[in-house]
Scaffold this motif. Structure first.
Motif, PDB file in Angstrom:
ATOM      1  N   MET A  55      -2.091 -44.037  -1.761  1.00 30.30           N
ATOM      2  CA  MET A  55      -1.928 -45.032  -1.210  1.00 30.30           C
ATOM      3  C   MET A  55      -0.885 -44.968   0.365  1.00 30.30           C
ATOM      4  O   MET A  55      -1.190 -45.694   1.006  1.00 30.30           O
ATOM      5  N   ASN A  56      -0.285 -43.902   0.363  1.00 28.26           N
ATOM      6  CA  ASN A  56       0.121 -43.384   1.480  1.00 28.26           C
ATOM      7  C   ASN A  56      -0.388 -42.381   2.370  1.00 28.26           C
ATOM      8  O   ASN A  56      -0.334 -42.377   3.630  1.00 28.26           O
ATOM      9  N   GLY A  59      -2.911 -41.732   5.197  1.00 29.85           N
ATOM     10  CA  GLY A  59      -2.559 -41.833   6.730  1.00 29.85           C
ATOM     11  C   GLY A  59      -2.964 -40.611   7.188  1.00 29.85           C
ATOM     12  O   GLY A  59      -3.095 -40.419   8.526  1.00 29.85           O
ATOM     13  N   GLY A  62      -5.114 -40.419  10.197  1.00 27.68           N
ATOM     14  CA  GLY A  62      -5.251 -41.070  11.574  1.00 27.68           C
ATOM     15  C   GLY A  62      -5.073 -42.427  11.636  1.00 27.68           C
ATOM     16  O   GLY A  62      -4.973 -42.659  12.714  1.00 27.68           O
ATOM     17  N   GLN A  64      -3.340 -46.063  10.923  1.00 29.31           N
ATOM     18  CA  GLN A  64      -1.959 -46.248  10.815  1.00 29.31           C
ATOM     19  C   GLN A  64      -1.761 -47.196   9.510  1.00 29.31           C
ATOM     20  O   GLN A  64      -2.586 -48.100   9.324  1.00 29.31           O
ATOM     21  N   LEU A  65      -1.102 -46.727   8.807  1.00 28.95           N
ATOM     22  CA  LEU A  65      -0.785 -47.328   7.052  1.00 28.95           C
ATOM     23  C   LEU A  65      -0.762 -48.851   7.498  1.00 28.95           C
ATOM     24  O   LEU A  65      -0.987 -49.495   6.732  1.00 28.95           O
ATOM     25  N   TYR A  66       0.162 -49.513   8.526  1.00 26.85           N
ATOM     26  CA  TYR A  66       0.366 -50.705   8.690  1.00 26.85           C
ATOM     27  C   TYR A  66      -0.820 -51.633   9.095  1.00 26.85           C
ATOM     28  O   TYR A  66      -0.787 -53.007   9.166  1.00 26.85           O
ATOM     29  N   PHE A  68      -3.845 -51.184   7.594  1.00 32.19           N
ATOM     30  CA  PHE A  68      -4.425 -51.579   6.142  1.00 32.19           C
ATOM     31  C   PHE A  68      -4.294 -52.867   5.503  1.00 32.19           C
ATOM     32  O   PHE A  68      -3.075 -53.149   5.340  1.00 32.19           O
TER      33      PHE A  68
END
Lengths: 233, 233
Positions: A55-56, A59, A62, A64-66, A68
């Motif tokens: 889940m993290n 990243g 490449g 960006q997690l925010y 998703f």
């Protein structure tokens, strides 16, 4: 299996220390939340040690997690069973321009229908959904639903395997869905595989980062620019 | 700061091993993606070791990770600067019924305007946004925007601090926004704090799990049932 043996796992946990070692972060699976709830009802104190999770760690592709949205799971289709609710979830994300992490099905300790019916504890060999199978299932449902969110030549995706694995284990491959589909299986390496569907809210730094992993750099960039409207040089 | 000193960090990295130790997962921050891109352009091989991150450890609050939408950041408001684009992101999530992880601002190594103007390298004491401040900023913007997504008495949230910290460090507190706002600061423990805005796609197991942390169990359950429409006994 934790699901069926949680009573066994917790049996003496009020008297001695019991540890449950899991893959990823313990809260990545409902099963683990459930066993903590059971422990609580038995007044057994629980201590959770967090860990890296897909889940993290995703990243690493490449993106960006925010950017998703919600994560979806894709199960093995059979002739008669092709659950497609994942499509609605991906569409919700896509409509907002967000990326989607697609977790691919795993079948371990499965019994054939015959063995199950006869009560024989013989298990099938483990199966892990490959990128190729995942992409072909996605395209199959797109053809049925026609939402225009998983178009073979226009939708970008990033295939990942063994994220965080030791040298040479991790593989990251980016491209359109049809480019990924046409790769020989060995390109994606050993399981476990995960897939990211790229959303429209795509930043040029994300495109640049994932370009290194592209099947074809030129089509990666041109799709990002022409279809996704990403501002590239 | 990694942002301004990445050239310094990478200076001899082509000749010797250089390690950069970060909080959380390296891909949680754009800065780290950026330094990897720089390293690549200098042909310096990079190896990433993944780690637990608030992006997945947030599951400790009992809400399922696959029910989270995009993550947002909330910055310290000043008299003249109150950026509220986070509100649109939370609304996008809320409209789909998804939970939102809100990351709270941190100010370290900040200079006062005067010191900055005079070129004096004197730094202000570090500041970490508290749950109380975060919730009051959210309500302030709700009053301005009136989207009905951050209503003091109707919106459920979960405050978390020092997730994964050692015994007695981690705090989890759940309640309506107004309940959280009325708690004395010590309830939330030491920074860093994070906040989760609960979405409508709320499962009764999520409600049960987080009930343990509720300011008031009764109002936690009744809000989940009556406002969120969650099927509870």
């Amino acid at each position: 299996m934790v699901e069926t043996e949680s009573d066994e796992i917790l049996r003496d946990a009020d008297k001695k220390d019991v540890a449950l070692l899991v893959v990823g972060d313990p809260f990545g699976a409902t099963t683990h939340t459930d066993i903590i709830l059971r422990a609580r009802s038995l007044k057994i104190p629980v201590r959770v040690v967090h860990n890296a999770s897909i889940m993290n760690a995703i990243g690493a592709c490449g993106l960006q997690l925010y950017n998703f949205g919600q994560t979806v799971s894709l199960v093995f289709f059979s002739e008669t069973w092709k659950p497609d609710s994942f499509y609605d979830r991906i569409k919700e994300n896509a409509d907002l321009g967000m990326h989607t992490l697609v977790l691919l099905d795993i079948k371990v300790k499965e019994q054939s229908e015959e063995n199950l019916a006869r009560g024989r504890k013989i298990y099938e060999p483990p199966r892990y959904m490959s990128i190729t199978q995942a992409v072909s299932q996605l395209i199959e449902i797109e053809e049925l639903r026609e939402g225009g969110i998983l178009t073979p030549d226009k939708t970008l995706a990033i295939a990942m395997s063994r994220v965080g694995g030791s040298e040479g284990q991790e593989r990251i491959v980016s491209g359109t869905l049809s480019e990924l589909l046409s790769q020989p299986p060995e390109v994606f390496g050993e399981p476990l595989h995960s897939l990211v569907i790229v959303g429209r809210r795509l930043h040029h730094l994300e495109v640049e980062y994932a370009e290194t992993f592209a099947v074809n750099r030129e089509s990666w960039r041109s799709t990002a620019r022409d279809v996704y409207g990403c501002a590239l040089d």
